[in-house]
Write an enzyme that holds these catalytic residues in place. Sequence first.
Site, mmCIF file in Angstrom:
data_model
loop_
_atom_site.group_PDB
_atom_site.id
_atom_site.type_symbol
_atom_site.label_atom_id
_atom_site.label_comp_id
_atom_site.label_asym_id
_atom_site.label_seq_id
_atom_site.Cartn_x
_atom_site.Cartn_y
_atom_site.Cartn_z
ATOM 1 N N ASP A 220 0.831 -1.199 0.000
ATOM 2 C CA ASP A 220 0.000 0.000 0.000
ATOM 3 C C ASP A 220 0.871 1.256 0.000
ATOM 4 O O ASP A 220 1.858 1.329 0.733
ATOM 5 C CB ASP A 220 -0.873 -0.018 1.272
ATOM 6 C CG ASP A 220 -1.867 1.120 1.305
ATOM 7 O OD1 ASP A 220 -2.737 1.154 0.430
ATOM 8 O OD2 ASP A 220 -1.752 1.982 2.205
ATOM 9 N N GLU A 280 1.562 -0.524 -5.030
ATOM 10 C CA GLU A 280 0.662 0.551 -5.434
ATOM 11 C C GLU A 280 1.520 1.818 -5.464
ATOM 12 O O GLU A 280 1.926 2.320 -4.423
ATOM 13 C CB GLU A 280 -0.460 0.713 -4.408
ATOM 14 C CG GLU A 280 -1.458 1.772 -4.825
ATOM 15 C CD GLU A 280 -2.101 2.499 -3.662
ATOM 16 O OE1 GLU A 280 -3.195 3.028 -3.846
ATOM 17 O OE2 GLU A 280 -1.507 2.556 -2.562
#
Length: 560
Positions: A220, A280
Amino acid sequence: MTSFQPAEPGTIDGARAPWWRSAVVYEVYLRSFADGDGDGVGDLAGLRSRLDHLADLGVDAVWITPWYPSPMADGGYDVSDYRDIDPRYGTLADADALLAAAHDRGLRVVVDLVANHTSVEHPWFRAALAAGPGSPERARYFFRDGRDGGESPPNDWISAFGGRAWTRVTEPDGRPGQWYLHLFAPQQPDLDWENPQVQADFDDILRFWFDRGVDGVRVDAAPAMAKEAGLPDAGHGPGAVFDSARWVGNPHWDVDGVHEVLRRWRRLADAHGDRLIVTESVVNGPERLARYVRPDEAHTTFNFDYLHAPWDGPTLRAVVDATLATLEPHGAPATWVFSSHDETRHVTRFGRAETGVALMGTGSTGEPTDLALGLRRARAAVLLTLALPGGVYLYQGEELGLPEVEDLPEEVLQDPTWERSGRTVRGRDGCRVPLPWSGTRPPFGFGPDGSVPWLPQPATWAALTAEAQRADPGSTLSLYRSALHLRRRRAELHEAPLTWVDDLAGRPGVLAFDRGPAFRCLVNLSAEPLPLAGHGRVLLASGPGDGALAPDTAVWLDRG
Ligand code: NOJ
């Protein structure tokens, strides 16, 4: 730990390519996928009960959004314990059972690793608050004295959810004190990745999950995990918005130190065998993105340039070319994605005049939307996406052709963007509405009859349930299933390079490419029908056509 004997979707003509090079990964937004216990929130039992849907659909892996204990200030991206499962979702035993059940079906499991920030309720942060300024506990995070005698934040950095990225704390003695950094919500304090204790703790966390049998991690907010020394001002003016895809030289995003973290994790993943690290990374263009997949860093990374591209032939072609050209020198495969739990669903986007998207979709723009057009394009888009070289990410519900839910009542909105923007930006809840599985009224099989999903489902979803679509050969579910099964069987879709068909170059609204001598994909983004004669035998089409490819339709052809 479970042992894994998949059907080897990554096998290419008998030779084994690493599974992640061309895997189709299905994103499970856990709290909206399937609710096993009837509390209105999706959970591991629900997911396990629906694994056959995913195996039958033909995907290779699932990525499960954070399942850890969390106060849910940001849908679980605020973790209070990295080595457990939130009781709303189940237990560690449920996670083990899920891993085993997925592996039994040949599905790999990727979990979310939220390492840029914790929850304010994590014991590390609580200890930091209690220990006071200058303590080793505070050194795990970014605690700094404010400017102007402590009254103003230490610098001008901003939060992805709106407003400034600093919050002032009350010290143990009751006085207003230091400020801490949070690039996302105030409930998500950033960790300082220069801190050796932070690094060592996450090594253990990674080992914990790899040893339990997870097949990979989705990192993330990877570009956030390093900050420029001294935390200098970024030069954000008043009212600046978080726009990391455009930033160059920003001191709190895409700073070189993030690559050290990825190298550390890659060594750890390699030591555990065939595990995936996918990041990401919303950064400025393909060159910056390619740095995340250098040979000793992540294996793959999400392709936001593709996700954000408008439904426009020349733009999509340019994105495909730039992606392949910049990743190839690193030996990294591309990934392709059109929707996620952070974006306006692409059926809706593609039905608007403005078909591209800004990150963290606004949910509702008030723009007129032609959903029939959007669906036609989304169906064409999946044939385009699944024919490109590399891996693919699908977002739950796109196989049902679900649109964004744009009219959620304000009182049910939970995305922190809503409050942080002073209730001007609705945020991402509209793409997170619980899935419709069966039946004719809510909860549409999401949970047991009588249960109330955490976000209300539109009554019109009765026609879009998995059950309603399964038996219909013309449904979007059937199209996805056929495409995925065909993709698995066609070796060239896993190994052959992409070659554009140049004799269609005079039709800029048409994307035409081959994968090897026997496979062609045509996508008609123009307003005119495209004659199909001479292109080959139709294997699969996204819409009806009779000798010609209608506008906003795609087709796969066999030329053998
Ligand atoms: C990216 C995640 O996809 C998003 O949902 C989350 O809000 C932020 N990172 C912060 O963790």
